[in-house]
Design a protein around this motif. Structure first.
Motif, PDB file in Angstrom:
ATOM      1  N   GLY A  43      -0.260  -0.392  15.484  1.00 22.98           N
ATOM      2  CA  GLY A  43      -0.387  -1.792  15.100  1.00 22.98           C
ATOM      3  C   GLY A  43      -1.584  -2.032  14.208  1.00 22.98           C
ATOM      4  N   ALA A  44      -2.722  -1.415  14.536  1.00 25.86           N
ATOM      5  CA  ALA A  44      -3.926  -1.561  13.720  1.00 25.86           C
ATOM      6  C   ALA A  44      -3.728  -0.918  12.350  1.00 25.86           C
ATOM      7  CB  ALA A  44      -5.115  -0.937  14.441  1.00 25.86           C
ATOM      8  N   ARG A  45      -3.056   0.221  12.307  1.00 23.11           N
ATOM      9  CA  ARG A  45      -2.784   0.874  11.026  1.00 23.11           C
ATOM     10  C   ARG A  45      -1.893  -0.001  10.159  1.00 23.11           C
ATOM     11  NH1 ARG A  45      -1.410   6.764  13.608  1.00 23.11           N
ATOM     12  NH2 ARG A  45      -3.543   7.334  14.202  1.00 23.11           N
ATOM     13  N   ARG A  46      -0.904  -0.602  10.809  1.00 25.45           N
ATOM     14  CA  ARG A  46       0.005  -1.477  10.064  1.00 25.45           C
ATOM     15  C   ARG A  46      -0.759  -2.636   9.441  1.00 25.45           C
ATOM     16  NH1 ARG A  46       3.029  -6.080  11.252  1.00 25.45           N
ATOM     17  NH2 ARG A  46       5.082  -6.189  10.250  1.00 25.45           N
ATOM     18  N   THR A  47      -1.715  -3.203  10.174  1.00 26.48           N
ATOM     19  CA  THR A  47      -2.516  -4.307   9.640  1.00 26.48           C
ATOM     20  C   THR A  47      -3.348  -3.846   8.450  1.00 26.48           C
ATOM     21  OG1 THR A  47      -2.635  -5.383  11.806  1.00 26.48           O
ATOM     22  CG2 THR A  47      -4.312  -5.986  10.193  1.00 26.48           C
ATOM     23  N   ARG A  48      -3.972  -2.690   8.560  1.00 30.02           N
ATOM     24  CA  ARG A  48      -4.781  -2.173   7.452  1.00 30.02           C
ATOM     25  C   ARG A  48      -3.918  -1.866   6.230  1.00 30.02           C
ATOM     26  NH1 ARG A  48      -7.045   0.924  11.698  1.00 30.02           N
ATOM     27  NH2 ARG A  48      -6.059   2.837  10.907  1.00 30.02           N
ATOM     28  N   LEU A  49      -2.753  -1.311   6.490  1.00 23.62           N
ATOM     29  CA  LEU A  49      -1.851  -1.012   5.381  1.00 23.62           C
ATOM     30  C   LEU A  49      -1.392  -2.279   4.672  1.00 23.62           C
ATOM     31  CD1 LEU A  49       0.267   1.788   7.061  1.00 23.62           C
ATOM     32  CD2 LEU A  49      -1.109   2.068   5.000  1.00 23.62           C
ATOM     33  N   ARG A  50      -1.074  -3.320   5.446  1.00 27.14           N
ATOM     34  CA  ARG A  50      -0.633  -4.576   4.847  1.00 27.14           C
ATOM     35  C   ARG A  50      -1.708  -5.160   3.936  1.00 27.14           C
ATOM     36  NH1 ARG A  50       3.172  -8.597   5.381  1.00 27.14           N
ATOM     37  NH2 ARG A  50       4.287  -7.410   6.982  1.00 27.14           N
ATOM     38  N   GLU A  51      -2.956  -5.056   4.349  1.00 23.10           N
ATOM     39  CA  GLU A  51      -4.055  -5.585   3.548  1.00 23.10           C
ATOM     40  C   GLU A  51      -4.130  -4.902   2.188  1.00 23.10           C
ATOM     41  OE1 GLU A  51      -7.430  -4.981   6.031  1.00 23.10           O
ATOM     42  OE2 GLU A  51      -7.020  -6.741   7.306  1.00 23.10           O
ATOM     43  N   SER A  58       6.842   1.625  -5.825  1.00 23.32           N
ATOM     44  CA  SER A  58       6.460   2.787  -5.029  1.00 23.32           C
ATOM     45  C   SER A  58       5.252   3.494  -5.631  1.00 23.32           C
ATOM     46  CB  SER A  58       7.641   3.758  -4.921  1.00 23.32           C
ATOM     47  OG  SER A  58       7.294   4.885  -4.148  1.00 23.32           O
ATOM     48  N   ARG A  59       5.259   3.681  -6.940  1.00 22.30           N
ATOM     49  CA  ARG A  59       4.129   4.335  -7.602  1.00 22.30           C
ATOM     50  C   ARG A  59       2.858   3.497  -7.479  1.00 22.30           C
ATOM     51  NH1 ARG A  59       8.294   6.132 -11.227  1.00 22.30           N
ATOM     52  NH2 ARG A  59       8.147   4.193 -12.424  1.00 22.30           N
ATOM     53  N   ALA A  60       2.990   2.172  -7.650  1.00 24.63           N
ATOM     54  CA  ALA A  60       1.825   1.296  -7.562  1.00 24.63           C
ATOM     55  C   ALA A  60       1.242   1.288  -6.154  1.00 24.63           C
ATOM     56  CB  ALA A  60       2.201  -0.119  -7.988  1.00 24.63           C
ATOM     57  N   VAL A  61       2.114   1.231  -5.144  1.00 28.01           N
ATOM     58  CA  VAL A  61       1.650   1.235  -3.755  1.00 28.01           C
ATOM     59  C   VAL A  61       0.999   2.575  -3.428  1.00 28.01           C
ATOM     60  CG1 VAL A  61       2.414   1.233  -1.351  1.00 28.01           C
ATOM     61  CG2 VAL A  61       3.285  -0.484  -2.943  1.00 28.01           C
ATOM     62  N   SER A  62       1.601   3.669  -3.872  1.00 31.16           N
ATOM     63  CA  SER A  62       1.046   4.988  -3.617  1.00 31.16           C
ATOM     64  C   SER A  62      -0.357   5.113  -4.204  1.00 31.16           C
ATOM     65  CB  SER A  62       1.966   6.056  -4.200  1.00 31.16           C
ATOM     66  OG  SER A  62       1.446   7.355  -3.956  1.00 31.16           O
ATOM     67  N   ALA A  63      -0.532   4.644  -5.439  1.00 32.28           N
ATOM     68  CA  ALA A  63      -1.841   4.701  -6.085  1.00 32.28           C
ATOM     69  C   ALA A  63      -2.863   3.848  -5.337  1.00 32.28           C
ATOM     70  CB  ALA A  63      -1.722   4.238  -7.536  1.00 32.28           C
ATOM     71  N   ALA A  64      -2.425   2.662  -4.861  1.00 30.09           N
ATOM     72  CA  ALA A  64      -3.333   1.776  -4.128  1.00 30.09           C
ATOM     73  C   ALA A  64      -3.762   2.403  -2.803  1.00 30.09           C
ATOM     74  CB  ALA A  64      -2.667   0.427  -3.883  1.00 30.09           C
ATOM     75  N   LEU A  65      -2.844   3.074  -2.117  1.00 26.52           N
ATOM     76  CA  LEU A  65      -3.186   3.741  -0.869  1.00 26.52           C
ATOM     77  C   LEU A  65      -4.166   4.887  -1.103  1.00 26.52           C
ATOM     78  CD1 LEU A  65       0.283   3.852   0.941  1.00 26.52           C
ATOM     79  CD2 LEU A  65      -1.647   2.348   1.433  1.00 26.52           C
ATOM     80  N   ALA A 117      -6.333   5.084  -3.562  1.00 25.48           N
ATOM     81  CA  ALA A 117      -7.626   4.497  -3.887  1.00 25.48           C
ATOM     82  C   ALA A 117      -8.315   3.948  -2.643  1.00 25.48           C
ATOM     83  CB  ALA A 117      -7.448   3.384  -4.927  1.00 25.48           C
ATOM     84  N   ALA A 118      -7.535   3.321  -1.756  1.00 24.26           N
ATOM     85  CA  ALA A 118      -8.111   2.751  -0.537  1.00 24.26           C
ATOM     86  C   ALA A 118      -8.657   3.844   0.376  1.00 24.26           C
ATOM     87  CB  ALA A 118      -7.067   1.926   0.203  1.00 24.26           C
ATOM     88  N   GLU A 119      -7.950   4.968   0.453  1.00 31.08           N
ATOM     89  CA  GLU A 119      -8.423   6.061   1.291  1.00 31.08           C
ATOM     90  C   GLU A 119      -9.667   6.709   0.699  1.00 31.08           C
ATOM     91  OE1 GLU A 119      -5.262   8.779   2.223  1.00 31.08           O
ATOM     92  OE2 GLU A 119      -4.732   7.586   3.987  1.00 31.08           O
ATOM     93  N   GLU A 120      -9.724   6.817  -0.628  1.00 32.22           N
ATOM     94  CA  GLU A 120     -10.909   7.377  -1.267  1.00 32.22           C
ATOM     95  C   GLU A 120     -12.124   6.484  -1.028  1.00 32.22           C
ATOM     96  OE1 GLU A 120     -11.425  10.213  -2.721  1.00 32.22           O
ATOM     97  OE2 GLU A 120      -9.358  10.916  -2.504  1.00 32.22           O
ATOM     98  N   ALA A 121     -11.884   5.173  -1.020  1.00 35.69           N
ATOM     99  CA  ALA A 121     -12.991   4.228  -0.893  1.00 35.69           C
ATOM    100  C   ALA A 121     -13.405   3.981   0.549  1.00 35.69           C
ATOM    101  CB  ALA A 121     -12.619   2.891  -1.550  1.00 35.69           C
ATOM    102  N   GLY A 122     -12.425   3.958   1.463  1.00 43.45           N
ATOM    103  CA  GLY A 122     -12.762   3.528   2.812  1.00 43.45           C
ATOM    104  C   GLY A 122     -12.289   4.416   3.936  1.00 43.45           C
TER     105      GLY A 122
END
Length: 224
Positions: free
Chosen positions: A37-45, A91-98, A100-105
């Motif tokens: 559930g917490a992962r889902r919230t972070r992913l949605r953000e 799909s490509r845009a979401v993949s790139a955003a994920l 970037a988010a993992e690299e940053a946080g």
């Protein structure tokens, strides 16, 4: 061709799972598994702004277990539907955003995961005004709540109604039944279900035959 079914795009060559490298591999021994559930919230953000910027609505986001990895399913839609090329772009845009988010946080989904982006199937319930608007012309079955109806209807309680969606706005939907046309406020309706009409099969998308994921592992602990 406009897709109204499960137009699907998985990340990576041949839909191979994505792996969180380095210290982000949270599913390894000794690392915390976290809460879906917490992962889902972070992913949605992370995902929802990307989908909105592309001009679509994020209809659903789920995180589930499939064997030793996670599956992140993203369902998007828009007025007029969404085609396979658009699904691939999102799909490509979401993949790139994920990435970037993992690299940053840090870790969003521990260990291996597969990202899947698709459009809604005809079996998804109609729960929001935009869902009804996007299904104008279709035959729908819905429960009309008796307590929210007219005084003479309350004694009968809830009732099942099957009718064609004639129009829909932010306040109500107009359904045409054998008894004629009538407007129903959304507060008086349960989730609507699109009915497959065999005489109108040409309106059913070929994408309805596409499986969301080609995986022999059991999917469990799904969080919606």
């Amino acid at each position: 061709m406009t897709q109204r079914g499960r137009a699907t795009r998985s990340t990576g060559p041949s839909g191979r799972p994505r792996r969180a490298d380095g210290p982000r591999g949270g599913d390894r021994a000794g690392a915390p598994r976290g809460d879906l559930g917490a992962r889902r919230t972070r992913l949605r953000e992370v995902i929802e702004p990307v989908v909105a910027e592309a001009g679509y609505d994020l209809e659903d986001l789920s995180v589930s277990r499939a064997g030793r990895r996670h599956v992140v399913r993203v369902i998007v839609d828009a007025d007029g539907g969404i085609n396979l090329d658009a699904v691939a772009d999102v799909s490509r845009a979401v993949s790139a955003a994920l990435d970037a988010a993992e690299e940053a946080g840090g870790d969003l989904v521990a260990g291996e995961y597969q990202l899947e982006v698709s459009s809604p199937g005809v079996d998804r319930p109609l729960t929001l005004p935009r869902h009804w608007r996007r299904n104008v012309g279709r035959l729908v079955k819905v429960t009309v709540r008796g307590a929210a109806g007219l005084p003479e209807q309350r004694a009968a309680g809830d009732r099942q109604l099957t009718g064609r969606v004639v129009e829909a706005d932010d306040e109500r939907v107009v359904l045409e039944t054998d008894s004629g046309r009538a407007g129903h406020p959304y507060a008086a309706l349960g989730p609507g279900r699109v009915q497959v009409e065999f005489s109108r099969l040409d309106e059913i998308d070929e994408a309805d035959d596409i499986d969301d994921i080609d995986d022999e592992d059991d999917v469990e602990d799904e969080e919606r």
